[in-house]
Design a protein around this motif. Structure first.
Motif, short mmCIF file in Angstrom:
data_model
loop_
_atom_site.label_atom_id
_atom_site.label_comp_id
_atom_site.label_asym_id
_atom_site.label_seq_id
_atom_site.Cartn_x
_atom_site.Cartn_y
_atom_site.Cartn_z
N VAL A 61 4.65 22.76 11.54
CA VAL A 61 4.70 21.20 11.71
C VAL A 61 4.39 20.90 12.95
N GLU A 62 3.31 19.91 12.69
CA GLU A 62 2.64 19.57 14.07
C GLU A 62 3.32 18.10 14.39
N THR A 63 3.68 18.00 15.69
CA THR A 63 4.19 16.79 16.22
C THR A 63 3.50 16.37 17.72
N GLU A 122 -1.87 32.51 26.04
CA GLU A 122 -2.97 31.59 26.47
C GLU A 122 -4.09 31.69 25.27
N SER A 123 -4.57 30.65 24.82
CA SER A 123 -5.65 30.56 23.92
C SER A 123 -6.79 29.92 24.24
N ALA A 124 -7.98 30.09 23.39
CA ALA A 124 -8.85 29.09 23.41
C ALA A 124 -9.24 28.86 21.70
N ALA A 125 -8.58 27.94 21.54
CA ALA A 125 -8.49 27.63 19.94
C ALA A 125 -9.73 27.48 19.29
N VAL A 126 -10.74 26.83 19.96
CA VAL A 126 -11.94 26.54 19.31
C VAL A 126 -12.65 27.93 18.95
N GLU A 127 -12.62 28.86 19.93
CA GLU A 127 -13.06 30.17 19.80
C GLU A 127 -12.23 31.09 18.96
P1 GDP Z 1 -4.49 17.64 19.37
O1 GDP Z 1 -4.71 16.19 19.63
O2 GDP Z 1 -3.38 18.19 20.29
O3 GDP Z 1 -4.44 18.05 17.99
O4 GDP Z 1 -5.96 18.37 20.02
P2 GDP Z 1 -7.22 18.78 18.88
O5 GDP Z 1 -7.21 19.84 18.29
O6 GDP Z 1 -7.58 17.56 18.11
O7 GDP Z 1 -8.40 18.93 20.13
C1 GDP Z 1 -8.45 18.03 21.14
C2 GDP Z 1 -10.17 18.49 21.67
O8 GDP Z 1 -10.01 19.73 22.43
C3 GDP Z 1 -11.15 18.65 20.60
O9 GDP Z 1 -12.22 18.04 21.04
C4 GDP Z 1 -11.35 20.06 20.51
O10 GDP Z 1 -12.35 20.61 19.93
C5 GDP Z 1 -10.75 20.47 22.12
N1 GDP Z 1 -10.26 21.77 22.06
C6 GDP Z 1 -9.31 22.61 21.45
N2 GDP Z 1 -9.12 23.70 21.95
C7 GDP Z 1 -9.88 23.90 22.77
C8 GDP Z 1 -10.27 25.17 23.72
O11 GDP Z 1 -9.31 26.26 23.46
N3 GDP Z 1 -11.08 24.87 24.61
C9 GDP Z 1 -11.77 23.61 24.76
N4 GDP Z 1 -12.57 23.91 25.87
N5 GDP Z 1 -11.77 22.82 23.82
C10 GDP Z 1 -10.80 22.89 23.11
#
Ligand code: GDP
Length: 318
Positions: free
Chosen positions: A149-151, A228-233
């Motif tokens: 559940v994302e809020t 800690e994470s780097a979600a994009v990667e």
């Molecule tokens: P939300 O609003 O919290 O759901 O955030 P989003 O998932 O939409 O991400 C917001 C922005 O941050 C997007 O442009 C993502 O690509 C970027 N982003 C998400 N995770 C990372 C990360 O680990 N590193 C970087 N540099 N950017 C990220």
């Protein structure tokens, strides 16, 4: 009873069998406060309670959607089915609105074991808290192993995720000062896990120091775990999931039962209060409200009397 008077007669059965269309339909029925929701929920309730439920919360832009998408991928690799409910405060749409930010989820849209629903916080007849609670119940009864559940927001947001789920993760990012603000607001005790996302950010090291320093001030027993994470990667996702599972396991069966009981108590109050509030607002905007205000104006009654009359009217109005 004739099928025409029970248009959703076999809906519960189909939901229990995991039928996607039935799940979508059932969630809509609940969202729209359709009278059919009551018997449907009554049939589903005994089958709920098996899913592990996880909240992903935090300020906008920290990467919650990206993380949730990555978590879904990880959970699928573990063979788990997943339900995702994304609550979007800016969206007036209720039916699975696919917004820009949710596009990352599209990887999973065709997967029959993943059900994703985006909910606006407006446009629910019964209120968003009730719609979310019931949507989770539907997905749980439908046999999803994990519900995410994302809020948006840190505490005091429209939908409090704490009382909806077994474990909560708070997502933060470096360079925003959110962690300090959250600590000041005493919110660090809410999450089970804090995920410092965007660890590739130049300010990651100082954010890490700031966070650990701040957490050291709190009680050790209630201290959240930090990952800690780097979600994009896709980095740190396994660690995040393991931390969430570990926190849930550490509760033990009795602890989990207790937490769910407390959550349920909170949800019942939230839902009942939202319903009462909607009813009172409707009445005050109606003829009755007009009459009460006229009588107040004319000095015929006082405000305490007016409140009592409003409450009486709400009691009679079912
Ligand atoms: P939300 O609003 O919290 O759901 O955030 P989003 O998932 O939409 O991400 C917001 C922005 O941050 C997007 O442009 C993502 O690509 C970027 N982003 C998400 N995770 C990372 C990360 O680990 N590193 C970087 N540099 N950017 C990220």
């Amino acid at each position: 009873m004739a099928a025409a008077t029970r248009p959703f007669a076999d809906l519960a059965e189909r939901v229990l069998a995991g039928d996607r269309r039935a799940i979508g339909r059932a969630i809509s029925v609940c969202e729209n406060a359709d009278p059919a929701a009551e018997p449907l929920i009554a049939e589903l309730w005994p089958h709920a309670g098996r899913a592990m439920t996880v909240g992903v919360t935090g300020p906008p832009g920290v990467g919650k959607s990206t993380l949730a998408g990555a978590l879904v991928g990880h959970l699928r690799s573990l063979g788990k089915s997943v339900g995702v409910i994304a609550i979007d405060p800016s969206s007036p749409f209720t039916r699975g609105a696919l917004l820009g930010d949710r596009i990352r989820m599209s990887d999973h849209f065709l997967d029959p074991e993943v059900f994703i629903r985006s909910m606006g916080t407006r446009g629910h007849l019964g209120g968003v808290a009730e719609a979310t609670f019931l949507a989770m119940l539907v997905l749980d009864a439908a046999g999803k192993d994990v519900l995410l559940v994302e809020t948006v927001g840190v505490g005091q947001s429209e939908v409090e995720v704490r009382s909806l789920v077994d474990v909560v993760s708070l997502v933060l990012q470096p360079g925003s000062g959110d962690s300090i603000q959250a600590i000041k607001a005493g919110l660090m005790e809410i999450p089970d896990v804090i995920c410092l996302n965007k660890r590739d950010h130049p300010a990651a090291a100082s954010a890490r120091r700031e966070l650990h320093h701040a957490l050291a001030l709190g009680e050790e027993e209630t201290r959240p775990v930090v990952v800690e994470s780097a979600a994009v990667e896709g980095e740190g996702i396994v660690e995040l999931w393991d931390a969430l599972e570990d926190r849930r396991e550490r509760l033990g069966p009795d602890g989990l039962r207790q937490r769910r009981r407390e959550n349920l108590a909170q949800e019942l109050v939230t839902i009942a209060a939202a319903r009462s509030s909607a009813r009172l607002r409707r009445l005050i905007g109606d003829e009755l409200g007009g009459r009460l205000l006229d009588r107040l104006d004319a000095g015929e009654i006082d405000p305490v009397r007016a409140v009592a009359e409003l409450q009486d009217a709400a009691r009679d109005d079912t």
